[in-house]
Design a protein around this motif. Structure first.
Motif, PDB file in Angstrom:
ATOM      1  N   ASP A  42     -31.663 -10.541   6.805  1.00  8.22           N
ATOM      2  CA  ASP A  42     -30.603 -11.478   6.426  1.00  8.22           C
ATOM      3  C   ASP A  42     -29.319 -11.129   7.180  1.00  8.22           C
ATOM      4  O   ASP A  42     -28.772 -10.030   7.024  1.00  8.22           O
ATOM      5  CB  ASP A  42     -30.360 -11.397   4.913  1.00  8.22           C
ATOM      6  N   THR A  43     -28.850 -12.075   7.989  1.00 10.63           N
ATOM      7  CA  THR A  43     -27.701 -11.774   8.850  1.00 10.63           C
ATOM      8  C   THR A  43     -26.400 -11.690   8.052  1.00 10.63           C
ATOM      9  O   THR A  43     -25.559 -10.820   8.291  1.00 10.63           O
ATOM     10  CB  THR A  43     -27.562 -12.858   9.942  1.00 10.63           C
ATOM     11  N   GLY A  44     -26.245 -12.612   7.095  1.00  9.96           N
ATOM     12  CA  GLY A  44     -24.976 -12.706   6.367  1.00  9.96           C
ATOM     13  C   GLY A  44     -24.623 -11.443   5.605  1.00  9.96           C
ATOM     14  O   GLY A  44     -23.442 -11.145   5.400  1.00  9.96           O
ATOM     15  N   LEU A  46     -25.392  -8.294   6.484  1.00 11.93           N
ATOM     16  CA  LEU A  46     -25.341  -7.056   7.279  1.00 11.93           C
ATOM     17  C   LEU A  46     -24.054  -6.290   6.960  1.00 11.93           C
ATOM     18  O   LEU A  46     -22.969  -6.891   6.838  1.00 11.93           O
ATOM     19  CB  LEU A  46     -25.426  -7.387   8.773  1.00 11.93           C
ATOM     20  N   VAL A  48     -21.302  -4.955   7.857  1.00 14.29           N
ATOM     21  CA  VAL A  48     -20.349  -4.818   8.963  1.00 14.29           C
ATOM     22  C   VAL A  48     -19.214  -3.864   8.600  1.00 14.29           C
ATOM     23  O   VAL A  48     -18.912  -2.918   9.340  1.00 14.29           O
ATOM     24  CB  VAL A  48     -19.774  -6.197   9.354  1.00 14.29           C
ATOM     25  N   SER A 259     -29.355  -1.772   8.652  1.00  8.22           N
ATOM     26  CA  SER A 259     -29.106  -2.587   9.839  1.00  8.22           C
ATOM     27  C   SER A 259     -30.103  -2.283  10.942  1.00  8.22           C
ATOM     28  O   SER A 259     -30.204  -1.136  11.392  1.00  8.22           O
ATOM     29  CB  SER A 259     -27.690  -2.324  10.375  1.00  8.22           C
TER      30      SER A 259
ATOM     31  N   LEU B  59     -17.150  -4.829  16.052  1.00  3.02           N
ATOM     32  CA  LEU B  59     -17.299  -4.918  14.595  1.00  3.02           C
ATOM     33  C   LEU B  59     -16.131  -5.672  13.950  1.00  3.02           C
ATOM     34  O   LEU B  59     -16.224  -6.103  12.796  1.00  3.02           O
ATOM     35  CB  LEU B  59     -17.471  -3.521  13.996  1.00  3.02           C
ATOM     36  N   ALA B  65     -20.299  -8.818  15.532  1.00  3.21           N
ATOM     37  CA  ALA B  65     -20.738  -7.703  14.692  1.00  3.21           C
ATOM     38  C   ALA B  65     -22.153  -7.959  14.188  1.00  3.21           C
ATOM     39  O   ALA B  65     -23.028  -7.092  14.278  1.00  3.21           O
ATOM     40  CB  ALA B  65     -19.781  -7.524  13.515  1.00  3.21           C
ATOM     41  N   ARG B  66     -22.367  -9.156  13.664  1.00  2.00           N
ATOM     42  CA  ARG B  66     -23.687  -9.449  13.093  1.00  2.00           C
ATOM     43  C   ARG B  66     -24.761  -9.500  14.160  1.00  2.00           C
ATOM     44  O   ARG B  66     -25.902  -9.113  13.932  1.00  2.00           O
ATOM     45  CB  ARG B  66     -23.624 -10.748  12.291  1.00  2.00           C
ATOM     46  N   LEU B  69     -25.649  -5.894  14.940  1.00  2.84           N
ATOM     47  CA  LEU B  69     -26.320  -5.152  13.855  1.00  2.84           C
ATOM     48  C   LEU B  69     -27.688  -5.729  13.493  1.00  2.84           C
ATOM     49  O   LEU B  69     -28.411  -5.161  12.688  1.00  2.84           O
ATOM     50  CB  LEU B  69     -25.419  -5.092  12.617  1.00  2.84           C
ATOM     51  N   GLN B  70     -28.014  -6.864  14.090  1.00  5.20           N
ATOM     52  CA  GLN B  70     -29.316  -7.507  13.877  1.00  5.20           C
ATOM     53  C   GLN B  70     -30.290  -6.992  14.946  1.00  5.20           C
ATOM     54  O   GLN B  70     -29.892  -6.266  15.860  1.00  5.20           O
ATOM     55  CB  GLN B  70     -29.125  -9.033  13.997  1.00  5.20           C
TER      56      GLN B  70
END
Lengths: 438, 438
Positions: A42-44, A46, A48, A259, B59, B65-66, B69-70
């Protein structure tokens, strides 16, 4: 490759292209298609801010910064291994203590699967897996020339009595020493979403003890999804049932519960495997990225990791409910279509009637692509000689939004309606993903 | 391992423990010993601020950032591959353009060496290396069961006429198709500090063209130290002399010219090798850490990487001068001791008189340990059937301070004085580091 100027190795010739690479590429390149295929997280959600803050802590301290940016050891940052040992003990809520000396930090848990397989498997050796089993590990095993023996699953996971029957057959054929690994994704399995029940875990460990004088195999407990539990009982690991650290390699990762971009994983293993693993890992890379190891270490230290896991359990719990509700509402009228109901992780395993192939050349996949939805054909999760199940698929709620999950399942139903009355296709006799993907 | 409950693979049995792991461990654990052995980079000049700033940029931007981290792709972050292509062209100051499609991002350049070797080498295949050659790659080749043919070097690097003589011998024996790789560390070689001269580069590429109809080998140009040039001519890469992208795999890294903690490397290769490499890499890890790839991408974009390399050239230039001056002042009275004079990189190759072994069981190593200085025994850099040179060593000014470099060389001299009048030891016939390290 026949025309090549280069001479490729047997390992290269044996290794099939992973279907996941193809589907990830599709998902990245075509935003109109709803991918229920790629195993992205799920990207949202992550973390950060958490990772940013951890990195600022590390890089804001000149001593820590230089340590993190220098080479580390092949085995991995010791404070991180100490924290992993404690973390695993806390997950099992047991008095078992684990030693950091038995832990190796890897570039995701995938690297552990690869290196362990290199260390143990010669061509013709036997690896026992669940059926269905994790696609990418099947590809690793093909590369090593392993013979895969797959054991049927039910809702409680691998059927241990069936496993024992196969052991007896293999022993009768004189091949017991060739069994090197028993591989299980025992929490919210990739691809099926199923979990090995507590009763089955006990049966498996009892079997290992019963056979320990003559069976040389190690159990690989691939626990990649373990911490993403949103429902059902909190089941202890196989590792916790191995008090002498004799039977189980526990493979963990920070990709799924934290992550994937850190690409940090770890394994806890019988002591005598550590040195052979490190010798091969030194040749791979001398040790995984030190900076990302320090980052995970900091997240475990300040508790942000543990908090984030709780948040992810909410996120995936909600998304799984959305997918299961959408399946219910779209397929209620078609009881011939069935699916698993995971209590954690990211995957649902969907079965169509047996006459409908879901493979790469199938009418159903064409229909799905044309409706704008992707899944992973189930055949990649099977290996063996006989006709392989070909009417199943892995779907995931990992990265898709709840709206896209709902729409994706709706599109799957539309694809199903297009093909459901077609006549049965001829039986497939073996999975051969490679030519189909070229 | 004979007593083990587990059955280890041939790869595992064949792979020796890397001596570097042992020496790195020693250096980390005992701060009193001056290590001129471990190939660590200069700690003081690690780009802490630059990396911190790059990470804050990444970040601090929710979208970037996403993405970082993906999961990324197995081949590596495309903008980074584009920048690497441009960077390599700029290093060669040529009009050659390189394609990001021919670049794979790896977990340090070591991973590329490993995977390429997996893709090309079967047991009994031949790899041609320099003598001496990079220790860790020798261990990789041992693991693959490769036969190593080593070609003598002089101050201009590998002797190409000697290479051609060996090719003719191998061809006469009918084994030409078994040659898979010609491996050269052609800038400031690890371990010798020597550089392949421009004339020799032209000779090598002319040879490859002459033999191209019957020789299937790829040249691996391991350019890990290339950018750490502090003296001497700016020599173009072999890759730049391969306009059709047929012969050369260029292996680069950000570890040496930036930070080992990022563990990020890359390779530019003939197109037809890309897919086989990616298929195996997908099984190793699906792609290297996305976050560290994005970090390097940002450093190349904002110019901090390029500035940092200029700074490092100063740092290593100064430290090399300190080491060479210390060698001169300590060993001037002993002309039987000789050493190379690198114009870049981190290594000096020191030769003692032939009757003095520098190996793990040697009196000289004991004397050096007792004086408090460590080096890497030269024998690890050789493989082959005949008696191997055993009186050489690799020393590095990489991480030691200038004071410790001076003191380290002084201790080396004291160790030398302790053993220089001992009688010759019996000739060694093969390098077998493994038992000695157990």
């Amino acid at each position: 490759m026949q025309q090549s100027r280069f001479g490729f190795s047997e390992v290269s010739k044996r290794t099939p292209e992973s279907p996941i690479s193809y589907f990830m590429q599709q998902a990245v390149e075509n935003q109109d298609i709803i991918s229920l295929a790629a195993g992205l997280v799920d990207t949202g959600s992550l973390p950060v801010q958490e990772i940013s803050s951890a990195l600022n802590d590390i890089l804001g301290d000149p001593t820590k910064a230089r340590e993190a940016l220098q080479y580390g050891t092949t085995q991995g940052h010791l404070p991180l291994r100490e924290k992993i040992a404690k973390h695993l003990a806390s997950l099992d809520k047991s008095s078992t203590t684990f030693s950091p000396k038995d832990i190796v930090v890897t570039t995701g848990s995938q690297q552990l699967l690869y290196i362990l397989s290199e260390v143990l498997i010669d061509e013709g050796d036997i690896v026992i897996t669940e059926a269905p089993s994790y696609f990418v590990y099947q590809a690793v095993l093909a590369g090593r020339g392993a013979e895969v023996v797959s054991i049927p699953m039910d809702e409680e996971g691998m059927q241990i009595h069936a496993l024992e029957e196969r052991l007896k057959q293999i022993e009768a054929a004189g091949n017991l020493p060739r069994i090197k690994i028993i591989y299980t994704v025992d929490y919210y399995q990739n691809p099926s979403g199923r979990t090995l029940s507590l009763a089955r875990r006990k049966e498996l460990m009892a079997l290992m003890n019963r056979w320990s004088n003559r069976l040389r195999a190690v159990i690989v407990e691939d626990a990649a999804y373990r911490e993403l539990r949103f429902d059902g009982p909190d089941i202890p690991s196989l590792k916790s049932m191995d008090p002498e650290n004799k039977f189980v390699v526990y493979a963990g990762t920070f990709s799924k519960p934290c992550s994937p971009g850190l690409k940090s994983g770890y394994a806890l293993m019988p002591t005598e495997l550590v040195r052979p693993i490190l010798i091969i890992k030194a040749n791979h890379d001398f040790g995984s990225s030190n900076l990302t190891q320090h980052t995970v270490d900091r997240l475990l230290e300040n508790g942000d990791y543990q908090k984030h896991v709780l948040e992810l359990q909410e996120v995936y719990g909600k998304k799984s409910r959305v997918m299961l509700e959408a399946l219910e509402s779209n397929f209620a009228a078609y009881p011939e279509v069935t699916w698993t109901k995971p209590t954690g992780g990211m995957f649902v395993w969907l079965k169509l009637p047996e006459h409908i192939s879901t493979g790469l050349q199938s009418e159903f996949l064409k229909a799905a692509m044309s409706e704008g939805v992707l899944y992973v054909p189930g055949i990649f999760a099977y290996r063996g000689a006989g006709p392989l199940p070909d009417s199943e698929m892995r779907i995931t709620y990992g990265d898709a939004s709840v709206d896209r999950i709902r729409e994706g399942i709706h599109r799957l139903k539309k694809a199903y309606l297009r093909v459901k009355d077609t006549k049965p296709a001829p039986a497939r006799t073996a999975s051969s993903p490679k030519p189909a993907l070229v």
